[in-house]
Design a protein around this motif. Structure first.
Motif, PDB file in Angstrom:
ATOM      1  N   UNK A 186     -31.916  23.450 -22.404  1.00 13.82           N
ATOM      2  CA  UNK A 186     -33.280  23.206 -22.866  1.00 13.82           C
ATOM      3  C   UNK A 186     -34.323  23.839 -21.972  1.00 13.82           C
ATOM      4  N   UNK A 187     -33.940  24.222 -20.748  1.00  9.69           N
ATOM      5  CA  UNK A 187     -34.917  24.781 -19.807  1.00  9.69           C
ATOM      6  C   UNK A 187     -34.216  25.806 -18.927  1.00  9.69           C
ATOM      7  N   UNK A 188     -33.753  26.865 -19.545  1.00  7.82           N
ATOM      8  CA  UNK A 188     -33.047  27.926 -18.841  1.00  7.82           C
ATOM      9  C   UNK A 188     -34.048  28.676 -17.963  1.00  7.82           C
ATOM     10  N   UNK A 189     -33.655  29.023 -16.734  1.00  8.73           N
ATOM     11  CA  UNK A 189     -34.577  29.632 -15.778  1.00  8.73           C
ATOM     12  C   UNK A 189     -34.090  31.019 -15.386  1.00  8.73           C
ATOM     13  N   UNK A 190     -35.010  31.975 -15.334  1.00  4.54           N
ATOM     14  CA  UNK A 190     -34.672  33.334 -14.940  1.00  4.54           C
ATOM     15  C   UNK A 190     -35.582  34.328 -15.617  1.00  4.54           C
ATOM     16  N   UNK A 191     -35.410  35.611 -15.360  1.00  5.43           N
ATOM     17  CA  UNK A 191     -36.245  36.620 -16.016  1.00  5.43           C
ATOM     18  C   UNK A 191     -35.946  36.682 -17.513  1.00  5.43           C
ATOM     19  N   UNK A 192     -36.999  36.880 -18.306  1.00  6.65           N
ATOM     20  CA  UNK A 192     -36.831  36.888 -19.757  1.00  6.65           C
ATOM     21  C   UNK A 192     -37.821  37.830 -20.412  1.00  6.65           C
ATOM     22  N   UNK A 193     -37.508  38.194 -21.647  1.00  6.48           N
ATOM     23  CA  UNK A 193     -38.404  38.947 -22.519  1.00  6.48           C
ATOM     24  C   UNK A 193     -38.277  38.368 -23.911  1.00  6.48           C
ATOM     25  N   UNK A 194     -39.391  38.307 -24.632  1.00  2.98           N
ATOM     26  CA  UNK A 194     -39.353  37.749 -25.982  1.00  2.98           C
ATOM     27  C   UNK A 194     -40.227  38.569 -26.926  1.00  2.98           C
ATOM     28  N   UNK A 195     -39.763  38.609 -28.175  1.00  7.65           N
ATOM     29  CA  UNK A 195     -40.490  39.244 -29.272  1.00  7.65           C
ATOM     30  C   UNK A 195     -40.774  38.177 -30.312  1.00  7.65           C
ATOM     31  N   UNK A 196     -42.037  38.037 -30.709  1.00  3.67           N
ATOM     32  CA  UNK A 196     -42.450  37.054 -31.708  1.00  3.67           C
ATOM     33  C   UNK A 196     -43.065  37.795 -32.893  1.00  3.67           C
ATOM     34  N   UNK A 197     -42.529  37.574 -34.075  1.00  4.86           N
ATOM     35  CA  UNK A 197     -43.044  38.213 -35.285  1.00  4.86           C
ATOM     36  C   UNK A 197     -43.459  37.139 -36.283  1.00  4.86           C
ATOM     37  N   UNK A 198     -44.686  37.269 -36.799  1.00  6.07           N
ATOM     38  CA  UNK A 198     -45.253  36.369 -37.808  1.00  6.07           C
ATOM     39  C   UNK A 198     -45.421  37.123 -39.116  1.00  6.07           C
ATOM     40  N   UNK A 199     -44.972  36.513 -40.203  1.00  7.28           N
ATOM     41  CA  UNK A 199     -45.091  37.130 -41.522  1.00  7.28           C
ATOM     42  C   UNK A 199     -45.694  36.118 -42.498  1.00  7.28           C
ATOM     43  N   UNK A 200     -46.508  36.598 -43.414  1.00  9.33           N
ATOM     44  CA  UNK A 200     -47.015  35.745 -44.487  1.00  9.33           C
ATOM     45  C   UNK A 200     -47.184  36.556 -45.758  1.00  9.33           C
ATOM     46  N   UNK A 201     -46.798  35.983 -46.888  1.00  8.53           N
ATOM     47  CA  UNK A 201     -46.983  36.656 -48.176  1.00  8.53           C
ATOM     48  C   UNK A 201     -47.570  35.666 -49.173  1.00  8.53           C
ATOM     49  N   UNK A 202     -48.419  36.159 -50.053  1.00  7.51           N
ATOM     50  CA  UNK A 202     -48.980  35.354 -51.133  1.00  7.51           C
ATOM     51  C   UNK A 202     -48.819  36.100 -52.451  1.00  7.51           C
ATOM     52  N   UNK A 203     -48.602  35.335 -53.501  1.00  3.56           N
ATOM     53  CA  UNK A 203     -48.415  35.896 -54.831  1.00  3.56           C
ATOM     54  C   UNK A 203     -49.383  35.205 -55.774  1.00  3.56           C
TER      55      UNK A 203
END
Length: 515
Positions: free
Chosen positions: A428-445
């Motif tokens: 639950x709380x891993x420690x060390x160097x990290x990198x993250x990519x966050x992508x948000x998408x939304x579509x409406x019809x």
């Protein structure tokens, strides 16, 4: 890991990290009893991680209690990954006491909150620790390809804070800022402030993704089970992909040649059906790391970058039999890690996932489908102390694919976080160097009733990158940890994510669709 045979690729990854680490630590080889990769690694090491490394130039903090024998000393672990039962005869086990930092394996690392003995074994409940609370002097270096075929899947069935239902945002206010928090000693200090989570609105329909928002009601996934005797319930790691149950949802991380992804869906038995497949196409996924630690501080100019991500793609399908009453939303930290123990070093390699989804489907038998792909050029993470972001290009426009049937305006919003980390600590709380990519998408019809005039479709895309050295943990997970560990004293800082793309489009480009 660049050799042609999978077994040799695993060995190359482990050996290369061992050589670069021990080169900075005096060149003394680590203990090799756990083997060099899945082909030669014990089942215990795959699940619990490798043992601590003894090296003249690798210095642990004074209050770190080293338990010898690595994974062979672990009797069991609880299903939340917090309570560990250790062989009471293992060297160092008798020194475990509250307030100390236990280091038995790369996953059994944390500040001891409670300890007692059962049938001669030591049962310790652990809280989070910062990377520099474990290591006083070290130099973590890595420059290697990652072999997806070497990864194993580790499920943490009761991962703290795994599932929440985001609270509604006021209709006249943008959704809350990102709430993920992190301890980032040595990380970038001037990164962009957190970007607000997306709110998409068409007419009266509002769809909110709230990728990592900190508000929401914690959803119980069964009683909290903390092991008080031997025989914990952390399942063994497996080479096969694992599907995790998350209330009415389920999620499945996966990997294959040139691809890493996450599938999640709403269970089809209900009136709502949702399926999302998020994938990263890669060409020699590569980790580049240079993190020096001296005197308990991460030196300026640290590097941890993930290279080789060539594109990101998403496919979305949603339907509601009963219209608005079927709508749902969820924010989840997937309780499955894609992992590889790093034999001969004190670290484990992890890929973790988060996602959120919110539907706003109007009218009976409503459907919405969409899919797109975007090229990414460049690394993600941190290079020489600065966040680096990729350039984005369109491979397949999501606008061209939005379709479905709806009496009213309908939409869906989703966000996915992909995080790569090398380090130690409880899941639950891993420690060390990290990198993250966050992508948000939304579509409406748009409504089918408006089709004689025009049918409006819209889409939004947001991309953000984060990186640092320390504990990256969401506000929801931290709140859950505090409930489980009332004596825990652990402070975190606000994490910043750097945006690299924001796009929003509505078609056709006419006033009716923009109103």
């Amino acid at each position: 890991m660049s050799a042609p045979r999978p077994g040799r690729r695993v060995a190359a990854f482990a050996t290369a990290l061992l050589l670069t680490t021990t080169a900075a630590c005096g060149g003394v080889p680590g203990r090799g009893h756990e083997g060099a990769g899945p082909a030669g690694t014990s089942a215990a090491a795959l699940t619990y991680g490798t043992g601590p490394l003894r090296d003249p130039s690798l210095t642990y903090q004074p209050d770190v209690v080293i338990v010898e024998d690595g994974p062979r000393a672990i009797r069991s672990a609880s299903s939340d990954g917090l309570t560990w039962t250790i062989d009471g005869n293992a060297r160092g086990a008798q020194d475990v006491r509250p307030g100390k930092v236990l280091y038995a394996t790369s996953r059994a690392v944390g500040r001891v909150q409670e300890v007692h003995r059962v049938h001669g074994d030591v049962v310790a409940t652990l809280g989070p620790v910062e990377f520099t609370e474990v290591f006083r002097d070290a130099h973590l270096t890595l420059d290697q390809d990652i072999d997806s075929g070497a990864l194993h899947y580790l499920e943490i069935p009761d991962l703290p804070g795994a599932l929440t239902v985001p609270a509604d945002a006021p209709t006249d206010v943008a959704a809350e800022a990102e709430k993920d928090v992190a301890t980032e000693k040595g990380a970038v200090k001037d990164a962009a402030r957190g970007v607000p989570a997306n709110v998409r609105a068409v007419g009266r329909t509002s769809v909110r993704a709230a990728h990592s928002g900190g508000v929401g009601a914690l959803v119980a996934r069964g009683p909290v089970r903390r092991a008080t005797t031997a025989g914990g319930t952390l399942p063994p790691a497996t080479s096969s992909s694992v599907t995790a149950d998350l209330g009415e949802w389920k999620a499945q991380p996966y990997s294959g040649p040139g691809a890493y992804g996450l599938k999640f869906d709403h269970k089809a038995a209900a009136g709502l059906k949702v399926f999302v497949d998020f994938s990263l196409k890669t060409e020699k996924l590569h980790i580049r790391c240079d993190v020096p630690i001296s005197g308990g501080r991460v030196a300026d100019g640290a590097t941890f970058a993930v290279e080789g991500i060539k594109s990101v793609a998403i496919n979305i399908a949603a339907g509601a039999a009963n219209g608005a009453i079927d709508n749902s939303k969820i924010r989840a930290e997937v309780p499955v890690r894609m992992t590889l123990p790093v034999a001969g070093t004190p670290f484990a390699f992890d890929i973790s996932w988060k996602f959120s989804v919110a539907t706003a489907l109007g009218g009976n038998n409503t459907t919405v489908t969409a899919g797109g792909e975007w090229g990414l050029d460049g690394a993600i993470g941190m290079v020489n102390g600065s966040i680096v972001t990729p350039k984005l290009s369109v491979i397949k426009s999501i606008m061209d694919s939005i379709t479905g049937i709806s009496v009213g305006v309908s939409g869906i919003a989703t966000a996915v976080e992909f995080k790569v980390q090398v380090g130690v600590g409880v899941p639950a709380a891993f420690a060390g160097p990290y990198a993250k990519l966050v992508m948000d998408f939304g579509v409406t019809n748009g409504s089918a009733l408006g089709a004689p005039l025009t049918r409006c479709v819209g889409a939004t895309l947001d991309g953000k990158v984060g990186g640092g050295v320390g504990v990256s943990v969401s506000a929801v997970a931290m709140a859950a940890l505090k409930k489980l560990l009332p004596t825990m004293n652990f402070q975190v800082q606000q994490e910043s994510l750097t945006p690299f793309v924001h796009r929003q489009q509505t078609l056709p480009d006419v006033p009716l669709c923009k109103s």
